[in-house]
Write a protein that holds these residues in place. Structure first.
Motif, PDB file in Angstrom:
ATOM      1  N   ASP A  25       0.748  -1.427   0.093  1.00 28.54           N
ATOM      2  CA  ASP A  25      -0.104  -0.048   0.055  1.00 28.54           C
ATOM      3  C   ASP A  25       0.842   1.241  -0.124  1.00 28.54           C
ATOM      4  O   ASP A  25       0.384   2.283  -0.103  1.00 28.54           O
ATOM      5  CB  ASP A  25      -0.873   0.078   1.203  1.00 28.54           C
ATOM      6  N   SER A  26       2.229   1.092   0.014  1.00 29.87           N
ATOM      7  CA  SER A  26       2.902   2.286   0.045  1.00 29.87           C
ATOM      8  C   SER A  26       3.195   2.717  -1.515  1.00 29.87           C
ATOM      9  O   SER A  26       3.766   3.819  -1.689  1.00 29.87           O
ATOM     10  CB  SER A  26       4.320   1.860   0.478  1.00 29.87           C
ATOM     11  N   TYR A  27       2.761   2.134  -2.583  1.00 31.24           N
ATOM     12  CA  TYR A  27       2.964   2.427  -3.679  1.00 31.24           C
ATOM     13  C   TYR A  27       1.797   2.734  -4.524  1.00 31.24           C
ATOM     14  O   TYR A  27       0.861   1.842  -4.427  1.00 31.24           O
ATOM     15  CB  TYR A  27       3.574   1.165  -4.563  1.00 31.24           C
ATOM     16  N   PRO A  28       1.721   3.560  -5.527  1.00 30.29           N
ATOM     17  CA  PRO A  28       0.427   4.039  -6.370  1.00 30.29           C
ATOM     18  C   PRO A  28       0.614   3.213  -7.580  1.00 30.29           C
ATOM     19  O   PRO A  28      -0.084   3.735  -8.681  1.00 30.29           O
ATOM     20  CB  PRO A  28       0.652   5.414  -6.689  1.00 30.29           C
ATOM     21  N   PHE A  29       1.029   2.073  -7.698  1.00 30.39           N
ATOM     22  CA  PHE A  29       1.162   1.383  -8.752  1.00 30.39           C
ATOM     23  C   PHE A  29       1.405  -0.288  -8.484  1.00 30.39           C
ATOM     24  O   PHE A  29       1.680  -0.282  -7.121  1.00 30.39           O
ATOM     25  CB  PHE A  29       2.262   1.793  -9.836  1.00 30.39           C
ATOM     26  N   ALA A 222       9.084   4.833  -8.435  1.00 28.65           N
ATOM     27  CA  ALA A 222       8.150   5.612  -9.349  1.00 28.65           C
ATOM     28  C   ALA A 222       8.895   5.651 -10.703  1.00 28.65           C
ATOM     29  O   ALA A 222       8.427   5.852 -11.519  1.00 28.65           O
ATOM     30  CB  ALA A 222       7.854   6.594  -8.624  1.00 28.65           C
ATOM     31  N   TRP A 225       8.985   2.800 -12.747  1.00 27.53           N
ATOM     32  CA  TRP A 225       7.455   2.592 -13.320  1.00 27.53           C
ATOM     33  C   TRP A 225       7.301   3.236 -14.297  1.00 27.53           C
ATOM     34  O   TRP A 225       6.667   3.064 -15.257  1.00 27.53           O
ATOM     35  CB  TRP A 225       6.365   2.677 -11.968  1.00 27.53           C
TER      36      TRP A 225
END
Length: 230
Positions: A25-29, A222, A225
């Protein structure tokens, strides 16, 4: 979007709170975690590369994530910078095991102003971590949080001795106080770089306390990604 960022994890028992490199949940991907058995904090947070058998285990895990569809790889521990070159050569996707690998770019953006580095172990970073990352010790200010009992007693222990709770308030207060003290001693500090993958949960508090930008392994993830997906 297809693919995911693979996260090579140390073999630990303490809670991975949101913001920690080991929490999805620490990542937006999309990310996929892969624990490397036997790679404990005390094995990796050192001033030298891990034993050959552990390095081989990390390479195996990296190749497995690549085969599953990873478009890039990061890790939960900045001290894996010691095996950055070896692991990057073992796969065909971009690898940034440590937030320390962001340093050359940050150095360019800061002109002649020094970068502040917060690390899990100042002694280990100065003993070999900076050298492995190609960082001139004279160009940075390093502070370690090994003196924070809430951090050290939970994270810098063998897995069997790690608790199932984490005092995030105590760790956050320690980190912000340490960073603020660094700025007070050296007002020219341009930004902070978090070596440790357990420190990003406190990045916002450090940013607020110091008025300085803060970077960590999540920024590396990020970057990888965006390189794959635009």
């Amino acid at each position: 979007m297809s693919g995911f960022i693979g996260v090579l994890m140390l073999d630990t028992a303490f809670p991975r709170v949101v913001g920690d490199a080991g929490n999805v949940d620490s990542y937006p991907f999309p990310v996929r975690l892969r624990v490397v058995p036997g790679a404990g904090s005390t094995d990796i947070v050192q001033g030298a590369a891990p034993p050959a058998a552990l390095t081989a285990a990390f390479i195996d895990a990296a190749r497995a994530l690549e085969a599953e569809g990873a478009v890039g790889l990061v890790s939960t521990c900045g001290f894996l910078v010691h095996i950055q070159a070896e692991l990057a050569a073992a796969v065909r996707i971009p690898v940034m095991l440590s937030a320390l690998s962001l340093y050359p770019t940050l150095r360019l953006t800061c002109g002649d102003r020094p970068v502040g580095i917060l690390t899990a172990s100042r002694q280990s970073l100065l003993a070999g971590g900076l050298s492995a990352a190609g960082i001139d010790p004279a160009a940075v200010h390093v502070a370690g949080i090994q003196g924070c009992r809430a951090f050290a007693d939970a994270i810098l222990k063998r897995k069997e001795d790690q608790p199932d709770t984490l005092d995030v308030d105590a760790i956050g207060a320690y980190c912000t106080g340490l960073a603020a003290g660094m700025v007070a001693m050296e007002p020219r500090l341009a930004c902070f770089l978090l070596e440790c993958g357990n420190l990003p949960p406190y990045a916002a508090a450090i940013r607020q306390a110091t008025g300085r930008p803060v970077y960590g392994i999540g920024d590396a993830a990020a970057l990888l990604w965006r390189g794959a997906h635009g």
